[in-house]
Motif scaffolding. Sequence first.
Motif, PDB file in Angstrom:
ATOM      1  N   ARG A   1       1.236  -0.876  -0.311  1.00 30.39           N
ATOM      2  CA  ARG A   1      -0.114  -0.129   0.149  1.00 30.39           C
ATOM      3  C   ARG A   1       0.893   1.206   0.260  1.00 30.39           C
ATOM      4  NH1 ARG A   1      -4.177   1.427  -1.968  1.00 30.39           N
ATOM      5  NH2 ARG A   1      -4.972  -0.451  -1.395  1.00 30.39           N
ATOM      6  N   GLU A   2       1.984   1.361   0.377  1.00 31.86           N
ATOM      7  CA  GLU A   2       2.887   2.532   0.990  1.00 31.86           C
ATOM      8  C   GLU A   2       3.798   2.763  -0.731  1.00 31.86           C
ATOM      9  OE1 GLU A   2       3.926   1.690   5.288  1.00 31.86           O
ATOM     10  OE2 GLU A   2       5.274   1.545   4.225  1.00 31.86           O
ATOM     11  N   VAL A   3       3.643   1.408  -1.118  1.00 36.08           N
ATOM     12  CA  VAL A   3       4.228   1.544  -2.278  1.00 36.08           C
ATOM     13  C   VAL A   3       3.475   2.027  -3.128  1.00 36.08           C
ATOM     14  CG1 VAL A   3       5.730  -0.316  -4.418  1.00 36.08           C
ATOM     15  CG2 VAL A   3       6.560  -0.534  -1.628  1.00 36.08           C
ATOM     16  N   SER A   4       2.497   1.303  -3.282  1.00 32.87           N
ATOM     17  CA  SER A   4       1.349   2.296  -4.159  1.00 32.87           C
ATOM     18  C   SER A   4       1.158   3.371  -3.922  1.00 32.87           C
ATOM     19  CB  SER A   4       0.495   1.308  -4.514  1.00 32.87           C
ATOM     20  OG  SER A   4      -0.693   1.956  -3.379  1.00 32.87           O
ATOM     21  N   GLN A   5       1.005   3.852  -3.319  1.00 37.53           N
ATOM     22  CA  GLN A   5       1.193   5.384  -2.700  1.00 37.53           C
ATOM     23  C   GLN A   5       2.230   6.326  -3.210  1.00 37.53           C
ATOM     24  OE1 GLN A   5       0.371   5.270   1.719  1.00 37.53           O
ATOM     25  NE2 GLN A   5      -1.735   4.725   1.287  1.00 37.53           N
ATOM     26  N   LEU A   6       3.739   5.842  -3.269  1.00 47.00           N
ATOM     27  CA  LEU A   6       4.976   6.909  -3.944  1.00 47.00           C
ATOM     28  C   LEU A   6       4.234   5.851  -4.906  1.00 47.00           C
ATOM     29  CD1 LEU A   6       8.647   5.634  -1.873  1.00 47.00           C
ATOM     30  CD2 LEU A   6       8.137   5.845  -4.296  1.00 47.00           C
ATOM     31  N   LEU A   7       3.985   5.564  -5.611  1.00 47.46           N
ATOM     32  CA  LEU A   7       3.805   5.493  -6.896  1.00 47.46           C
ATOM     33  C   LEU A   7       3.317   6.233  -7.814  1.00 47.46           C
ATOM     34  CD1 LEU A   7       4.295   1.199  -7.492  1.00 47.46           C
ATOM     35  CD2 LEU A   7       6.182   3.576  -7.996  1.00 47.46           C
ATOM     36  N   TYR A   8       1.889   6.347  -7.545  1.00 44.15           N
ATOM     37  CA  TYR A   8       1.294   7.363  -7.519  1.00 44.15           C
ATOM     38  C   TYR A   8       1.318   8.856  -7.678  1.00 44.15           C
ATOM     39  CZ  TYR A   8      -2.370   3.871  -9.243  1.00 44.15           C
ATOM     40  OH  TYR A   8      -3.118   2.985  -9.345  1.00 44.15           O
ATOM     41  N   ALA A   9       2.310   8.906  -6.389  1.00 46.78           N
ATOM     42  CA  ALA A   9       2.737  10.618  -6.238  1.00 46.78           C
ATOM     43  C   ALA A   9       3.958  10.724  -7.009  1.00 46.78           C
ATOM     44  CB  ALA A   9       3.002  10.298  -4.441  1.00 46.78           C
ATOM     45  N   ASN A  10       4.442  10.160  -7.448  1.00 52.11           N
ATOM     46  CA  ASN A  10       5.678  10.320  -8.823  1.00 52.11           C
ATOM     47  C   ASN A  10       5.172   9.504 -10.413  1.00 52.11           C
ATOM     48  OD1 ASN A  10       8.165  11.015  -7.015  1.00 52.11           O
ATOM     49  ND2 ASN A  10       6.792   9.497  -5.784  1.00 52.11           N
ATOM     50  N   TRP A  11       3.956   9.538 -10.673  1.00 50.86           N
ATOM     51  CA  TRP A  11       3.908   8.500 -11.646  1.00 50.86           C
ATOM     52  C   TRP A  11       3.654  10.258 -12.457  1.00 50.86           C
ATOM     53  CZ3 TRP A  11       4.750   3.547 -12.086  1.00 50.86           C
ATOM     54  CH2 TRP A  11       5.102   2.531 -13.710  1.00 50.86           C
ATOM     55  N   ASP A  12       3.796  10.387 -13.876  1.00 49.63           N
ATOM     56  CA  ASP A  12       3.473  11.264 -14.225  1.00 49.63           C
ATOM     57  C   ASP A  12       1.556  11.286 -14.788  1.00 49.63           C
ATOM     58  OD1 ASP A  12       2.170  13.152 -16.482  1.00 49.63           O
ATOM     59  OD2 ASP A  12       3.657  12.554 -17.236  1.00 49.63           O
ATOM     60  N   PRO A  13       0.570  11.434 -13.714  1.00 51.73           N
ATOM     61  CA  PRO A  13      -0.669  11.529 -14.190  1.00 51.73           C
ATOM     62  C   PRO A  13      -1.044  11.535 -15.826  1.00 51.73           C
ATOM     63  CG  PRO A  13      -0.952  13.286 -13.112  1.00 51.73           C
ATOM     64  CD  PRO A  13       0.715  12.737 -13.147  1.00 51.73           C
ATOM     65  N   ASP A  14      -0.505  12.071 -16.522  1.00 50.74           N
ATOM     66  CA  ASP A  14      -1.461  12.741 -17.953  1.00 50.74           C
ATOM     67  C   ASP A  14      -0.387  11.192 -19.102  1.00 50.74           C
ATOM     68  OD1 ASP A  14      -2.404  14.749 -17.177  1.00 50.74           O
ATOM     69  OD2 ASP A  14      -0.435  16.052 -17.538  1.00 50.74           O
ATOM     70  N   THR A  15       0.272  10.415 -18.398  1.00 47.89           N
ATOM     71  CA  THR A  15       0.512   9.195 -18.769  1.00 47.89           C
ATOM     72  C   THR A  15       0.338   7.541 -18.336  1.00 47.89           C
ATOM     73  OG1 THR A  15       2.210   9.006 -17.642  1.00 47.89           O
ATOM     74  CG2 THR A  15       2.669  10.640 -19.833  1.00 47.89           C
ATOM     75  N   LEU A  16       0.011   7.627 -16.943  1.00 54.43           N
ATOM     76  CA  LEU A  16      -1.131   6.208 -16.962  1.00 54.43           C
ATOM     77  C   LEU A  16      -2.502   6.082 -17.410  1.00 54.43           C
ATOM     78  CD1 LEU A  16      -0.815   5.032 -13.855  1.00 54.43           C
ATOM     79  CD2 LEU A  16      -2.034   6.342 -12.952  1.00 54.43           C
ATOM     80  N   ALA A  17      -2.899   6.555 -17.951  1.00 51.00           N
ATOM     81  CA  ALA A  17      -4.329   5.890 -19.529  1.00 51.00           C
ATOM     82  C   ALA A  17      -3.692   5.882 -20.527  1.00 51.00           C
ATOM     83  CB  ALA A  17      -5.305   6.760 -18.497  1.00 51.00           C
ATOM     84  N   LEU A  18      -2.411   6.480 -20.949  1.00 55.30           N
ATOM     85  CA  LEU A  18      -2.022   6.446 -22.010  1.00 55.30           C
ATOM     86  C   LEU A  18      -1.331   5.524 -22.643  1.00 55.30           C
ATOM     87  CD1 LEU A  18      -2.109   8.114 -24.895  1.00 55.30           C
ATOM     88  CD2 LEU A  18      -0.261   9.698 -23.519  1.00 55.30           C
ATOM     89  N   LYS A  19       0.238   4.983 -22.205  1.00 52.91           N
ATOM     90  CA  LYS A  19       1.046   4.800 -22.711  1.00 52.91           C
ATOM     91  C   LYS A  19       1.384   3.624 -21.172  1.00 52.91           C
ATOM     92  CE  LYS A  19       3.860   8.007 -22.287  1.00 52.91           C
ATOM     93  NZ  LYS A  19       5.197   7.845 -22.794  1.00 52.91           N
ATOM     94  N   GLU A  20       2.078   2.599 -21.657  1.00 54.33           N
ATOM     95  CA  GLU A  20       2.060   1.968 -20.689  1.00 54.33           C
ATOM     96  C   GLU A  20       4.303   1.884 -20.379  1.00 54.33           C
ATOM     97  OE1 GLU A  20       3.518  -2.741 -19.584  1.00 54.33           O
ATOM     98  OE2 GLU A  20       1.367  -2.517 -20.237  1.00 54.33           O
ATOM     99  N   SER A  21       4.750   2.105 -19.130  1.00 51.96           N
ATOM    100  CA  SER A  21       5.766   2.491 -18.697  1.00 51.96           C
ATOM    101  C   SER A  21       6.156   1.514 -17.164  1.00 51.96           C
ATOM    102  CB  SER A  21       5.993   3.423 -17.922  1.00 51.96           C
ATOM    103  OG  SER A  21       5.514   5.109 -19.237  1.00 51.96           O
ATOM    104  N   PHE A  22       7.550   1.659 -17.291  1.00 55.85           N
ATOM    105  CA  PHE A  22       8.081   0.520 -16.300  1.00 55.85           C
ATOM    106  C   PHE A  22       9.046   1.059 -15.505  1.00 55.85           C
ATOM    107  CE2 PHE A  22      10.816  -2.486 -15.104  1.00 55.85           C
ATOM    108  CZ  PHE A  22       9.654  -3.961 -14.770  1.00 55.85           C
ATOM    109  N   LYS A  23       9.397   1.339 -14.666  1.00 58.16           N
ATOM    110  CA  LYS A  23       9.941   1.723 -13.368  1.00 58.16           C
ATOM    111  C   LYS A  23      10.375   0.930 -11.912  1.00 58.16           C
ATOM    112  CE  LYS A  23       6.947   6.148 -13.541  1.00 58.16           C
ATOM    113  NZ  LYS A  23       7.177   7.228 -12.642  1.00 58.16           N
ATOM    114  N   ILE A  24      11.531   1.316 -11.526  1.00 59.86           N
ATOM    115  CA  ILE A  24      12.250   0.697  -9.900  1.00 59.86           C
ATOM    116  C   ILE A  24      11.790   1.650  -9.016  1.00 59.86           C
ATOM    117  CG2 ILE A  24      13.037  -1.336 -11.840  1.00 59.86           C
ATOM    118  CD1 ILE A  24      16.225   0.143 -11.313  1.00 59.86           C
TER     119      ILE A  24
END
Length: 149
Positions: free
Chosen positions: A28-51
Amino acid sequence: MTFKVNEIKISYREHKSVADSPQLTSSREVSQLLYANWDPDTLALKESFKILLLNNSNRVKGTYHVSDGGITGTVVDLRILFGVVLKTLSVGIILAHNHPSGNLKPSQQDKLLTVKIRRAAELFDVKVLDHLIIVPHGDYFSFADNGLI
């Protein structure tokens, strides 16, 4: 005969003390951190991979954007991924990618990539702690929570 070759320099510089960064203890903490640091404009547009790169206390050293793809997939080059892991002297990583479609179910390719990265990580004594799939509406799927890691 003398030959000139390129000089290789490798560096990692902290702009923020890792001691002050979040210590992750749950998906849950990881998902919150990811959402806070992911570009919301691309989340529904294209697939991206991060570590997420972690120290031995699971404190976040930083994030690294490995790749961008298309609507249904992205290519992850393990040489680039592990170049960053080794350069930052990280001992743990968390994998993450998004599914623009909103489907939380991991594909067979997602599962195979996770296994491939875990095998490579073992060679460097790096722990792959989880792999999260995040979707535009704010939900996530954790490989660790579902027994896939």
